[in-house]
Design a protein around this motif. Structure first.
Motif, PDB file in Angstrom:
ATOM      1  N   GLN A  13       0.829  -1.199   0.000  1.00 54.35           N
ATOM      2  CA  GLN A  13       0.000   0.000   0.000  1.00 54.35           C
ATOM      3  C   GLN A  13       0.866   1.251   0.000  1.00 54.35           C
ATOM      4  O   GLN A  13       2.009   1.227   0.461  1.00 54.35           O
ATOM      5  N   ALA A  14       0.311   2.321  -0.489  1.00 56.15           N
ATOM      6  CA  ALA A  14       1.013   3.608  -0.475  1.00 56.15           C
ATOM      7  C   ALA A  14       1.439   3.939   0.950  1.00 56.15           C
ATOM      8  O   ALA A  14       0.683   3.736   1.897  1.00 56.15           O
ATOM      9  N   LYS A  87       4.968   5.299  -3.202  1.00 57.41           N
ATOM     10  CA  LYS A  87       3.865   5.995  -3.856  1.00 57.41           C
ATOM     11  C   LYS A  87       3.383   5.175  -5.049  1.00 57.41           C
ATOM     12  O   LYS A  87       4.153   4.390  -5.605  1.00 57.41           O
ATOM     13  N   PRO A  88       2.137   5.356  -5.465  1.00 60.75           N
ATOM     14  CA  PRO A  88       1.660   4.620  -6.645  1.00 60.75           C
ATOM     15  C   PRO A  88       2.545   4.838  -7.869  1.00 60.75           C
ATOM     16  O   PRO A  88       2.713   3.912  -8.678  1.00 60.75           O
ATOM     17  N   THR A  91       5.297   2.338  -8.897  1.00 58.22           N
ATOM     18  CA  THR A  91       4.959   1.052  -9.499  1.00 58.22           C
ATOM     19  C   THR A  91       5.729   0.848 -10.802  1.00 58.22           C
ATOM     20  O   THR A  91       5.694   1.695 -11.696  1.00 58.22           O
ATOM     21  N   VAL A 123       2.442  -0.534  -6.109  1.00 56.22           N
ATOM     22  CA  VAL A 123       2.027   0.262  -4.957  1.00 56.22           C
ATOM     23  C   VAL A 123       0.582   0.687  -5.182  1.00 56.22           C
ATOM     24  O   VAL A 123       0.276   1.386  -6.150  1.00 56.22           O
ATOM     25  N   SER A 125      -2.998   2.579  -4.135  1.00 52.68           N
ATOM     26  CA  SER A 125      -3.379   3.841  -3.487  1.00 52.68           C
ATOM     27  C   SER A 125      -4.474   3.625  -2.461  1.00 52.68           C
ATOM     28  O   SER A 125      -5.044   2.560  -2.343  1.00 52.68           O
TER      29      SER A 125
END
Length: 125
Positions: A13-14, A87-88, A91, A123, A125
């Motif tokens: 997860q973020a 952070k996303p 990815t 990752v 969000s």
């Protein structure tokens, strides 16, 4: 020639953390400048971090400074990438690479002659 195998990728997860490892075999690991690169879907491979032969000097792309840390253990023939506050946009498939030339801390993918197969980092969000 050096063989490189990455591990440690996954889904997080973020805000979470992951530590990537890259184990080397074959050519002398301690003679190589090591780098981490990443490639997101539809994008070109980009530089993430690099570390010199002794581990005393490092360089990072601006987007990961303060969040990622590259390190190496020459006794274990392994380079690491500790990734915090993910952070996303982090990815991507992450690759480690080895450079045996004379540049201090190269950042161009064309400089690195040996690559691992990559490990996926996702990752959410």
């Amino acid at each position: 020639q050096v063989q490189l195998v990455e591990s440690g990728g996954g889904l997080v997860q973020a805000g979470g953390s992951l530590r990537l490892s890259c184990a080397a075999s074959g050519r002398t690991f301690s003679s190589a400048v090591m780098g981490w690169f990443r490639q997101a879907p539809g994008k070109e491979r980009e530089f993430v971090a690099t570390i010199n032969r002794s581990g005393g000097s490092t360089r990072y792309t601006d987007s990961v400074k303060g969040r990622f840390t590259i390190s190496r253990d020459n006794a274990k023939n392994t380079v690491y990438l500790q990734m915090n506050s993910l952070k996303p946009e982090d990815t991507a498939v992450y690759y480690c690479a080895a450079y045996y030339g004379g540049k201090f801390l190269p950042t161009g993918s064309a400089d690195f002659g040996s690559w691992g197969q990559g490990t996926q980092v996702t990752v959410s969000s």
